[in-house]
Write a protein that holds these residues in place. Structure first.
Motif, PDB file in Angstrom:
ATOM      1  N   SER A   1       0.832  -1.215   0.000  1.00  0.00           N
ATOM      2  CA  SER A   1       0.000   0.000   0.000  1.00  0.00           C
ATOM      3  C   SER A   1       0.860   1.255   0.000  1.00  0.00           C
ATOM      4  O   SER A   1       0.516   2.245  -0.653  1.00  0.00           O
ATOM      5  CB  SER A   1      -0.936   0.010   1.216  1.00  0.00           C
ATOM      6  N   ASP A   2       1.982   1.211   0.740  1.00  0.00           N
ATOM      7  CA  ASP A   2       2.922   2.348   0.736  1.00  0.00           C
ATOM      8  C   ASP A   2       3.441   2.600  -0.675  1.00  0.00           C
ATOM      9  O   ASP A   2       3.536   3.749  -1.118  1.00  0.00           O
ATOM     10  CB  ASP A   2       4.120   2.072   1.651  1.00  0.00           C
ATOM     11  N   ILE A   3       3.775   1.521  -1.370  1.00  0.00           N
ATOM     12  CA  ILE A   3       4.313   1.630  -2.726  1.00  0.00           C
ATOM     13  C   ILE A   3       3.219   2.103  -3.685  1.00  0.00           C
ATOM     14  O   ILE A   3       3.463   2.940  -4.563  1.00  0.00           O
ATOM     15  CB  ILE A   3       4.904   0.284  -3.208  1.00  0.00           C
ATOM     16  N   MET A   4       2.019   1.570  -3.517  1.00  0.00           N
ATOM     17  CA  MET A   4       0.898   1.982  -4.372  1.00  0.00           C
ATOM     18  C   MET A   4       0.621   3.477  -4.203  1.00  0.00           C
ATOM     19  O   MET A   4       0.371   4.178  -5.185  1.00  0.00           O
ATOM     20  CB  MET A   4      -0.350   1.157  -4.039  1.00  0.00           C
ATOM     21  N   GLU A   5       0.701   3.953  -2.972  1.00  0.00           N
ATOM     22  CA  GLU A   5       0.469   5.377  -2.718  1.00  0.00           C
ATOM     23  C   GLU A   5       1.542   6.234  -3.385  1.00  0.00           C
ATOM     24  O   GLU A   5       1.248   7.268  -3.989  1.00  0.00           O
ATOM     25  CB  GLU A   5       0.453   5.634  -1.209  1.00  0.00           C
TER      26      GLU A   5
ATOM     27  N   LEU B   1      -0.241   3.669  -8.536  1.00  0.00           N
ATOM     28  CA  LEU B   1      -0.626   2.518  -9.358  1.00  0.00           C
ATOM     29  C   LEU B   1      -1.535   1.596  -8.557  1.00  0.00           C
ATOM     30  O   LEU B   1      -1.463   1.551  -7.331  1.00  0.00           O
ATOM     31  CB  LEU B   1       0.618   1.744  -9.811  1.00  0.00           C
ATOM     32  N   SER B   2      -2.340   0.838  -9.246  1.00  0.00           N
ATOM     33  CA  SER B   2      -3.254  -0.104  -8.591  1.00  0.00           C
ATOM     34  C   SER B   2      -2.491  -1.343  -8.139  1.00  0.00           C
ATOM     35  O   SER B   2      -1.385  -1.632  -8.619  1.00  0.00           O
ATOM     36  CB  SER B   2      -4.356  -0.516  -9.558  1.00  0.00           C
ATOM     37  N   LYS B   3      -3.111  -2.106  -7.252  1.00  0.00           N
ATOM     38  CA  LYS B   3      -2.516  -3.352  -6.770  1.00  0.00           C
ATOM     39  C   LYS B   3      -2.289  -4.305  -7.942  1.00  0.00           C
ATOM     40  O   LYS B   3      -1.233  -4.939  -8.041  1.00  0.00           O
ATOM     41  CB  LYS B   3      -3.422  -3.995  -5.723  1.00  0.00           C
ATOM     42  N   GLY B   4      -3.257  -4.390  -8.827  1.00  0.00           N
ATOM     43  CA  GLY B   4      -3.123  -5.261  -9.989  1.00  0.00           C
ATOM     44  C   GLY B   4      -1.929  -4.888 -10.848  1.00  0.00           C
ATOM     45  O   GLY B   4      -1.177  -5.758 -11.297  1.00  0.00           O
ATOM     46  N   SER B   5      -1.734  -3.601 -11.054  1.00  0.00           N
ATOM     47  CA  SER B   5      -0.600  -3.122 -11.845  1.00  0.00           C
ATOM     48  C   SER B   5       0.728  -3.447 -11.159  1.00  0.00           C
ATOM     49  O   SER B   5       1.702  -3.816 -11.809  1.00  0.00           O
ATOM     50  CB  SER B   5      -0.725  -1.615 -12.079  1.00  0.00           C
ATOM     51  N   MET B   6       0.731  -3.331  -9.830  1.00  0.00           N
ATOM     52  CA  MET B   6       1.945  -3.644  -9.074  1.00  0.00           C
ATOM     53  C   MET B   6       2.331  -5.118  -9.258  1.00  0.00           C
ATOM     54  O   MET B   6       3.484  -5.438  -9.514  1.00  0.00           O
ATOM     55  CB  MET B   6       1.727  -3.372  -7.580  1.00  0.00           C
ATOM     56  N   TYR B   7       1.313  -5.988  -9.138  1.00  0.00           N
ATOM     57  CA  TYR B   7       1.590  -7.419  -9.183  1.00  0.00           C
ATOM     58  C   TYR B   7       1.842  -7.937 -10.593  1.00  0.00           C
ATOM     59  O   TYR B   7       2.346  -9.044 -10.760  1.00  0.00           O
ATOM     60  CB  TYR B   7       0.484  -8.207  -8.478  1.00  0.00           C
TER      61      TYR B   7
ATOM     62  N   ASN C   1       5.634 -10.421  -5.695  1.00  0.00           N
ATOM     63  CA  ASN C   1       5.277 -10.134  -4.311  1.00  0.00           C
ATOM     64  C   ASN C   1       6.195  -9.041  -3.756  1.00  0.00           C
ATOM     65  O   ASN C   1       7.100  -8.571  -4.456  1.00  0.00           O
ATOM     66  CB  ASN C   1       5.339 -11.408  -3.445  1.00  0.00           C
ATOM     67  N   LYS C   2       5.974  -8.676  -2.510  1.00  0.00           N
ATOM     68  CA  LYS C   2       6.758  -7.612  -1.885  1.00  0.00           C
ATOM     69  C   LYS C   2       8.234  -7.981  -1.785  1.00  0.00           C
ATOM     70  O   LYS C   2       9.102  -7.125  -1.953  1.00  0.00           O
ATOM     71  CB  LYS C   2       6.200  -7.299  -0.490  1.00  0.00           C
ATOM     72  N   GLU C   3       8.540  -9.250  -1.542  1.00  0.00           N
ATOM     73  CA  GLU C   3       9.934  -9.670  -1.392  1.00  0.00           C
ATOM     74  C   GLU C   3      10.724  -9.459  -2.687  1.00  0.00           C
ATOM     75  O   GLU C   3      11.874  -9.032  -2.648  1.00  0.00           O
ATOM     76  CB  GLU C   3      10.013 -11.140  -0.940  1.00  0.00           C
ATOM     77  N   VAL C   4      10.089  -9.759  -3.815  1.00  0.00           N
ATOM     78  CA  VAL C   4      10.754  -9.565  -5.105  1.00  0.00           C
ATOM     79  C   VAL C   4      11.022  -8.075  -5.326  1.00  0.00           C
ATOM     80  O   VAL C   4      12.113  -7.679  -5.753  1.00  0.00           O
ATOM     81  CB  VAL C   4       9.911 -10.162  -6.261  1.00  0.00           C
ATOM     82  N   LEU C   5      10.029  -7.242  -5.013  1.00  0.00           N
ATOM     83  CA  LEU C   5      10.207  -5.792  -5.141  1.00  0.00           C
ATOM     84  C   LEU C   5      11.265  -5.292  -4.167  1.00  0.00           C
ATOM     85  O   LEU C   5      12.098  -4.455  -4.524  1.00  0.00           O
ATOM     86  CB  LEU C   5       8.875  -5.068  -4.907  1.00  0.00           C
ATOM     87  N   ALA C   6      11.267  -5.804  -2.949  1.00  0.00           N
ATOM     88  CA  ALA C   6      12.265  -5.386  -1.950  1.00  0.00           C
ATOM     89  C   ALA C   6      13.676  -5.699  -2.433  1.00  0.00           C
ATOM     90  O   ALA C   6      14.590  -4.861  -2.290  1.00  0.00           O
ATOM     91  CB  ALA C   6      11.996  -6.059  -0.609  1.00  0.00           C
ATOM     92  N   CYS C   7      13.875  -6.868  -3.019  1.00  0.00           N
ATOM     93  CA  CYS C   7      15.199  -7.227  -3.543  1.00  0.00           C
ATOM     94  C   CYS C   7      15.623  -6.279  -4.660  1.00  0.00           C
ATOM     95  O   CYS C   7      16.782  -5.856  -4.721  1.00  0.00           O
ATOM     96  CB  CYS C   7      15.203  -8.673  -4.025  1.00  0.00           C
ATOM     97  N   ALA C   8      14.689  -5.930  -5.524  1.00  0.00           N
ATOM     98  CA  ALA C   8      14.986  -4.965  -6.594  1.00  0.00           C
ATOM     99  C   ALA C   8      15.313  -3.595  -6.000  1.00  0.00           C
ATOM    100  O   ALA C   8      16.190  -2.880  -6.497  1.00  0.00           O
ATOM    101  CB  ALA C   8      13.803  -4.865  -7.553  1.00  0.00           C
TER     102      ALA C   8
END
Length: 195
Positions: free
Chosen positions: A30-34, A38-44, A49-56
């Motif tokens: 939600s922090d990233i979406m804000e 972007l929507s949750k669907g667009s994020m995914y 998942n969050k772990e993949v984004l965190a690693c990036a």
């Protein structure tokens, strides 16, 4: 760059300072979406998942820090000046080159027992930094700037550890007085080993 890749990079760039400031565990999608709008669907679509984004985000933060450091190290001409520039680059943790502070320290302390993938990324960044410092010291010895009994790898370990420790102390206390002592001590050590 394709549209999908541009969006992916945009998400990483927006997420990186949030993860670096709040930490991986405390950052929500939600922090990233804000931040991205972007929507949750667009994020995914772009991140499983969050772990993949965190690693990036970890990779991005380390890459940005490295680029800024390399720019600072490109100006000095001698090895001694480069080591001083390295110290100066990290000398004010309260005005860190990255939002949230040093990503190596931030992600390292969070991931040491909880996230083996991020732990490995941070360990690689530490190893790279030590190799850089050791290489600068070795070049200084070859060029006749430093005494031949200076042990570059040992020096790199001490310098890196002191700066990271000073960063932690400064961020925790809210002032740079301890880092000022560390900067002075490291520069004196370099002077003592100079010819």
């Amino acid at each position: 760059m394709a549209k999908g890749e541009e969006t992916r990079q945009f998400i990483i760039e927006k997420a990186a300072p949030i993860f670096n400031t709040k930490g991986i565990a405390a950052t929500s999608m939600s922090d990233i979406m804000e931040a991205t709008k972007l929507s949750k669907g667009s994020m995914y679509v772009h991140f499983e998942n969050k772990e993949v984004l965190a690693c990036a985000a970890v990779d991005h933060n380390v890459k940005v820090l490295t680029a800024k450091l390399q720019a600072a190290l490109s100006k000095p001409k001698t090895s001694k000046e480069q080591l001083f520039a390295y110290i100066d680059f990290f000398s004010n943790p309260l005005e860190s080159p990255l939002i949230g502070g040093c990503p190596i320290l931030n992600f390292g302390t969070e991931a040491d027992d909880t996230n083996p993938v991020v732990k490995k990324k941070v360990n690689n960044a530490i190893h790279t930094a030590q190799q850089l410092l050791s290489g600068i010291a070795e070049k200084g010895i070859v060029n006749g700037e430093f005494k031949t009994d200076l042990k570059p790898a040992d020096f790199a370990t001490v310098m890196f550890a002191m700066l990271e420790g000073g960063h932690l102390m400064s961020r925790m206390s809210g002032n740079n007085d301890k880092m000022e002592v560390i900067v002075k001590t490291l520069k004196n050590l370099i002077d003592q080993n100079s010819i």
